[in-house]
Scaffold this active site. Structure first.
Site, PDB file in Angstrom:
ATOM      1  N   GLU A 171       2.985  10.425   5.409  1.00 19.76           N
ATOM      2  CA  GLU A 171       2.989   8.787   5.924  1.00 19.76           C
ATOM      3  C   GLU A 171       3.445   7.867   4.997  1.00 19.76           C
ATOM      4  OE1 GLU A 171       1.708   4.868   6.855  1.00 19.76           O
ATOM      5  OE2 GLU A 171       1.098   5.604   5.056  1.00 19.76           O
ATOM      6  N   GLU A 172       3.639   8.214   3.451  1.00 18.56           N
ATOM      7  CA  GLU A 172       3.525   7.148   2.640  1.00 18.56           C
ATOM      8  C   GLU A 172       5.459   7.103   3.320  1.00 18.56           C
ATOM      9  OE1 GLU A 172       2.465   3.981   1.716  1.00 18.56           O
ATOM     10  OE2 GLU A 172      -0.157   5.022   1.271  1.00 18.56           O
ATOM     11  N   HIS A 287      -1.329  -0.833  -2.162  1.00 17.06           N
ATOM     12  CA  HIS A 287      -0.229   0.680  -3.214  1.00 17.06           C
ATOM     13  C   HIS A 287      -0.015   0.869  -4.339  1.00 17.06           C
ATOM     14  CE1 HIS A 287       2.245   1.631   0.346  1.00 17.06           C
ATOM     15  NE2 HIS A 287       0.990   1.967   0.246  1.00 17.06           N
TER      16      HIS A 287
END
Length: 474
Positions: A171-172, A287
């Protein structure tokens, strides 16, 4: 949650009242299937125990669980083992196109009960960024879903619809795992998915209470639960197009989900409502390497986990209330974002018209606006669920006119079958969209054709812009 910012499509909205708000389950759980009207209280300490395991996995693998690393694969193995032991049908799906080279698999788990033609799906991405272990992003969503899946298996209620869980890879790096999954499904299988719910960052330490597509049908039970706690949730504008629900939206599947926010900053009004620090990021460790077990809002995690359970019970469990209140697909393509089907009539009026705005998304139906004698209509046939009460048809309408005064020269009508439920005209024109509704309770359990018609006289245009048609409870 990934960083890319995109505009998300808006799914149709269908909302009806469905039973009571959840109660905390107490006592022992019977082994046999039982009918229960209340969703269980999901134990947040068990959710945090899953987070502890994911943190330990990251610690053994360079401090992260990125999709291409062993930390991700070990995370998949942990979740898979729990699900298989609980009785789920579990599949690892390798991402063979569109994913980062070396990315691990998606993990799909289905509870093998309920109507397989009506699937309610819940998902969260399991990978982290390379910078840290990703406890909030997105260990929080992954752990909340895992404990919900285990709770469902333990409770073993009588199912009305099929439930499917997913933990996404990569996903990232661009929503790649979920995109591959939806893209790979045959169209017949996609149509079986009646709603997809996404959970990405549900434990932000300075977070708020956000819901994807908060006015949509999919969002109805999620909002009902958080409303019952007095949380006054808001639309998840920061997350639009940035998480795995977007992959499903691209194929016209209704979506919603919970989030508590990422790098955007909390407003003063939000701090007054929810607490926390105004002007600071919802997740100060977004993050970053500090996204560890200390970066978890336990209260928010608990509320999200219980809201998942409430939504699951409302959408898929036989609640024993004497009728189904599952509203998925009652009004098809109510936001007009997925082409023209199932609308009939003057479907050329549906589109992303330049010069005039949609209420949400990019598309709407532009009826009238010709400045000459004309009539344009669009219709679709729906079945109003018998198991819900106080049904009403809701729609957003923007009336723009060159007429003046209070005389009704150009008219807009709403009909159910042969009955006119509402008539508006150029005299009701305003500066933007207004939400309006008409009662449909009399049609409970019946199939009826809904028709929206614009009729103009010989001169001076009146445009009736229609968007976000929905079925709601009173």
């Amino acid at each position: 949650m990934k960083r890319r910012l995109a505009v998300a499509g808006v799914s149709l909205a269908v909302v009806l009242g469905c039973g009571t708000l959840p109660a905390v389950a107490t006592g022992s759980v019977p082994a046999a299937a039982t009918t229960t009207a209340a969703a269980p209280d999901v134990d947040v300490n068990k959710v945090k125990a899953h987070l502890n395991e994911l943190s330990a996995i990251a610690g053994r693998n360079g401090g992260n669980r990125r999709s291409t690393g062993q930390g991700y694969r070990d995370s998949v193995a942990y979740v898979k083992g729990k699900l298989q032991a609980a009785g789920y049908t579990v599949t690892e799906q390798p991402c063979t196109s569109g994913c980062t080279s070396g990315a691990g698999p998606n993990l799909i788990a289905e509870w093998p009960k309920g109507d397989a033609n009506n699937v309610i799906m819940f998902g969260a991405h399991l990978d982290s960024v390379s910078a840290g272990p990703g406890m909030n992003d997105n260990g929080s969503g992954s752990a909340a879903l895992l404990e919900n899946a285990l709770t469902l298996a333990q409770q073993n209620p009588t199912m009305r619809n099929r439930v499917r869980f997913a933990w996404w890879t990569d996903e990232e790096q661009g929503l790649n795992g979920s995109d591959f999954y939806v893209r790979s499904l045959p169209s017949t299988e996609r149509t079986k998915i009646k709603a997809y719910y996404n959970f990405d960052m549900v434990a932000s330490t300075n977070g708020g209470y956000f819901i994807n597509h908060i006015t949509s049908s999919a969002a109805a039970p999620m909002k009902a639960y958080w409303d019952s706690l007095g949380l006054q949730p808001e639309e998840n504008t920061e997350g639009a197009g940035r998480s795995d629900d977007y992959s499903f939206e691209q194929y016209g599947i209704p979506t919603s989900g919970y989030a508590m926010g990422a790098s955007a900053r909390k407003t003063s009004a939000q701090a007054a409502k929810w607490g926390g620090t105004a002007g600071s990021a919802y997740d100060p460790c977004y993050h970053r390497s500090c996204d560890t077990l200390t970066n978890i809002n336990t209260t928010g995690l608990d509320r999200a986990s219980d809201g998942v359970a409430y939504t699951l019970w409302q959408r898929a469990v036989d609640t024993g209330t004497g009728g189904s209140c599952d509203t998925a697909g009652v009004v098809g393509n109510g936001g007009f974002e997925s082409g023209t089907s199932p609308w009939t009539g003057n479907t050329g009026t549906i589109g992303a018209h330049s010069g005039l705005p949609a209420h949400s998304g990019t598309r709407f139906a532009w009826l009238g606006g010709n400045g000459a004698t004309s009539t344009e209509s669009i219709s679709q046939t729906v079945t109003v669920p018998a198991g819900c009460t106080q049904a009403s048809l809701s729609y957003w309408l923007y009336i723009d006119t060159d007429e003046s005064g209070s005389t009704a020269y150009d008219r807009f009508t709403v009909k159910a079958g042969g009955s006119t439920l509402a008539t508006l005209s150029n005299a009701n024109a305003g500066s933007g969209y207004v939400q309006r509704s008409v009662g449909l309770s009399a049609y409970a359990g019946q199939t009826v054709t809904l028709t929206f018609t614009a009729s103009e006289d010989y001169s001076l245009q009146t445009s009736f812009l229609l968007d976000d048609v929905s079925l709601q409870s009173g």
